[in-house]
Scaffold this motif. Sequence first.
Motif, PDB file in Angstrom:
ATOM      1  N   CYS A  77       0.866  -1.181   0.000  1.00 62.01           N
ATOM      2  CA  CYS A  77       0.000   0.000   0.000  1.00 62.01           C
ATOM      3  C   CYS A  77       0.899   1.227   0.000  1.00 62.01           C
ATOM      4  O   CYS A  77       1.686   1.423   0.929  1.00 62.01           O
ATOM      5  N   ALA A  78       0.789   2.024  -1.043  1.00 63.23           N
ATOM      6  CA  ALA A  78       1.562   3.255  -1.153  1.00 63.23           C
ATOM      7  C   ALA A  78       0.738   4.409  -0.609  1.00 63.23           C
ATOM      8  O   ALA A  78      -0.420   4.593  -1.010  1.00 63.23           O
ATOM      9  N   ALA A  79       1.322   5.169   0.295  1.00 58.27           N
ATOM     10  CA  ALA A  79       0.620   6.278   0.939  1.00 58.27           C
ATOM     11  C   ALA A  79       1.201   7.608   0.506  1.00 58.27           C
ATOM     12  O   ALA A  79       2.416   7.742   0.334  1.00 58.27           O
ATOM     13  N   SER A  80       0.336   8.596   0.357  1.00 56.60           N
ATOM     14  CA  SER A  80       0.771   9.941   0.036  1.00 56.60           C
ATOM     15  C   SER A  80      -0.188  10.938   0.658  1.00 56.60           C
ATOM     16  O   SER A  80      -1.294  10.580   1.079  1.00 56.60           O
ATOM     17  N   GLY A  81       0.259  12.182   0.743  1.00 56.64           N
ATOM     18  CA  GLY A  81      -0.601  13.228   1.273  1.00 56.64           C
ATOM     19  C   GLY A  81      -0.735  13.244   2.777  1.00 56.64           C
ATOM     20  O   GLY A  81      -1.675  13.831   3.322  1.00 56.64           O
ATOM     21  N   MET A  82       0.171  12.599   3.459  1.00 54.16           N
ATOM     22  CA  MET A  82       0.113  12.505   4.904  1.00 54.16           C
ATOM     23  C   MET A  82       1.531  12.315   5.431  1.00 54.16           C
ATOM     24  O   MET A  82       2.430  11.942   4.682  1.00 54.16           O
ATOM     25  N   ASN A  83       1.691  12.584   6.739  1.00 54.70           N
ATOM     26  CA  ASN A  83       2.980  12.323   7.362  1.00 54.70           C
ATOM     27  C   ASN A  83       2.984  10.851   7.777  1.00 54.70           C
ATOM     28  O   ASN A  83       2.662  10.503   8.928  1.00 54.70           O
ATOM     29  N   PHE A  84       3.358  10.005   6.844  1.00 50.65           N
ATOM     30  CA  PHE A  84       3.166   8.561   6.974  1.00 50.65           C
ATOM     31  C   PHE A  84       3.745   8.011   8.266  1.00 50.65           C
ATOM     32  O   PHE A  84       3.117   7.212   8.951  1.00 50.65           O
ATOM     33  N   ARG A  85       4.948   8.448   8.610  1.00 43.85           N
ATOM     34  CA  ARG A  85       5.644   7.830   9.745  1.00 43.85           C
ATOM     35  C   ARG A  85       4.922   8.070  11.070  1.00 43.85           C
ATOM     36  O   ARG A  85       5.188   7.384  12.046  1.00 43.85           O
ATOM     37  N   LEU A  86       4.018   9.026  11.119  1.00 41.58           N
ATOM     38  CA  LEU A  86       3.324   9.346  12.366  1.00 41.58           C
ATOM     39  C   LEU A  86       1.991   8.620  12.511  1.00 41.58           C
ATOM     40  O   LEU A  86       1.370   8.678  13.573  1.00 41.58           O
ATOM     41  N   ASN A  87       1.562   7.941  11.468  1.00 40.19           N
ATOM     42  CA  ASN A  87       0.217   7.361  11.464  1.00 40.19           C
ATOM     43  C   ASN A  87       0.195   5.870  11.722  1.00 40.19           C
ATOM     44  O   ASN A  87       1.025   5.125  11.187  1.00 40.19           O
ATOM     45  N   THR A  88      -0.761   5.441  12.510  1.00 42.50           N
ATOM     46  CA  THR A  88      -1.090   4.026  12.602  1.00 42.50           C
ATOM     47  C   THR A  88      -1.723   3.598  11.282  1.00 42.50           C
ATOM     48  O   THR A  88      -2.558   4.310  10.729  1.00 42.50           O
TER      49      THR A  88
ATOM     50  N   SER B 194       2.766   3.780  14.673  1.00 41.34           N
ATOM     51  CA  SER B 194       3.913   4.567  14.212  1.00 41.34           C
ATOM     52  C   SER B 194       5.211   4.060  14.829  1.00 41.34           C
ATOM     53  O   SER B 194       6.279   4.160  14.214  1.00 41.34           O
ATOM     54  N   GLY B 195       5.109   3.467  16.003  1.00 38.36           N
ATOM     55  CA  GLY B 195       6.298   2.938  16.655  1.00 38.36           C
ATOM     56  C   GLY B 195       6.645   1.515  16.260  1.00 38.36           C
ATOM     57  O   GLY B 195       7.655   0.968  16.724  1.00 38.36           O
ATOM     58  N   GLY B 196       5.805   0.918  15.418  1.00 35.81           N
ATOM     59  CA  GLY B 196       6.100  -0.425  14.933  1.00 35.81           C
ATOM     60  C   GLY B 196       5.427  -1.550  15.700  1.00 35.81           C
ATOM     61  O   GLY B 196       5.634  -2.723  15.379  1.00 35.81           O
ATOM     62  N   SER B 197       4.610  -1.214  16.692  1.00 32.32           N
ATOM     63  CA  SER B 197       3.868  -2.262  17.386  1.00 32.32           C
ATOM     64  C   SER B 197       2.784  -2.814  16.474  1.00 32.32           C
ATOM     65  O   SER B 197       2.166  -2.058  15.709  1.00 32.32           O
ATOM     66  N   THR B 198       2.555  -4.112  16.571  1.00 35.31           N
ATOM     67  CA  THR B 198       1.605  -4.764  15.671  1.00 35.31           C
ATOM     68  C   THR B 198       0.545  -5.542  16.444  1.00 35.31           C
ATOM     69  O   THR B 198       0.771  -5.952  17.590  1.00 35.31           O
ATOM     70  N   ASP B 199      -0.570  -5.749  15.792  1.00 27.68           N
ATOM     71  CA  ASP B 199      -1.626  -6.579  16.341  1.00 27.68           C
ATOM     72  C   ASP B 199      -2.366  -7.216  15.172  1.00 27.68           C
ATOM     73  O   ASP B 199      -2.411  -6.632  14.078  1.00 27.68           O
TER      74      ASP B 199
ATOM     75  N   ASN C  98       8.896   3.491   6.447  1.00 29.74           N
ATOM     76  CA  ASN C  98       8.563   4.906   6.581  1.00 29.74           C
ATOM     77  C   ASN C  98       9.303   5.776   5.574  1.00 29.74           C
ATOM     78  O   ASN C  98       8.832   6.865   5.246  1.00 29.74           O
ATOM     79  N   VAL C  99      10.445   5.318   5.096  1.00 33.69           N
ATOM     80  CA  VAL C  99      11.185   6.093   4.097  1.00 33.69           C
ATOM     81  C   VAL C  99      10.438   6.062   2.762  1.00 33.69           C
ATOM     82  O   VAL C  99      10.265   7.084   2.106  1.00 33.69           O
ATOM     83  N   LYS C 100      10.003   4.876   2.375  1.00 32.00           N
ATOM     84  CA  LYS C 100       9.281   4.718   1.113  1.00 32.00           C
ATOM     85  C   LYS C 100       7.796   5.046   1.243  1.00 32.00           C
ATOM     86  O   LYS C 100       7.081   5.105   0.246  1.00 32.00           O
ATOM     87  N   ARG C 101       7.337   5.207   2.472  1.00 33.11           N
ATOM     88  CA  ARG C 101       5.913   5.446   2.753  1.00 33.11           C
ATOM     89  C   ARG C 101       5.058   4.307   2.214  1.00 33.11           C
ATOM     90  O   ARG C 101       4.068   4.512   1.509  1.00 33.11           O
TER      91      ARG C 101
END
Length: 114
Positions: A21-32, A52-57, A72-75
């Motif tokens: 999933c490619a994301a744009s238009g947002m600060n990707f690294r900050l979002n769940t 955003s911290g890498g925790s998963t469920d 987060n680099v490639k979003r």
Amino acid sequence: VQLQASGGGLVQPGGSLRLSCAASGMNFRLNTMSWYRQAAGKQRELVAVITSGGSTDYADSVKGRFTISRDNVKRMLYLQMNGLKPEDAAAYFCNTQLRGVNFWGQGTLVTVSS
């Protein structure tokens, strides 16, 4: 916010697929980020979440078989799906929430059949 999912296809039971999933238009690294799926005639259900911290469920039905990850680099958001079962067949959607608003990708179809 735009989310573009890809990677679906036809796979035999027991096979693997990797959704992206490619994301744009947002600060990707900050979002769940999340993956949902919706099978024909059923409600959309949460499959996996990564903070955003890498925790998963994960949903109980996919634990031990699916892995959610992010770059987060490639979003980019990913869902590695192993040991696929016929009941995993569905349209898969990536999702995020921003200021209380849900954003959805267009969905990518996964078919599991021999």
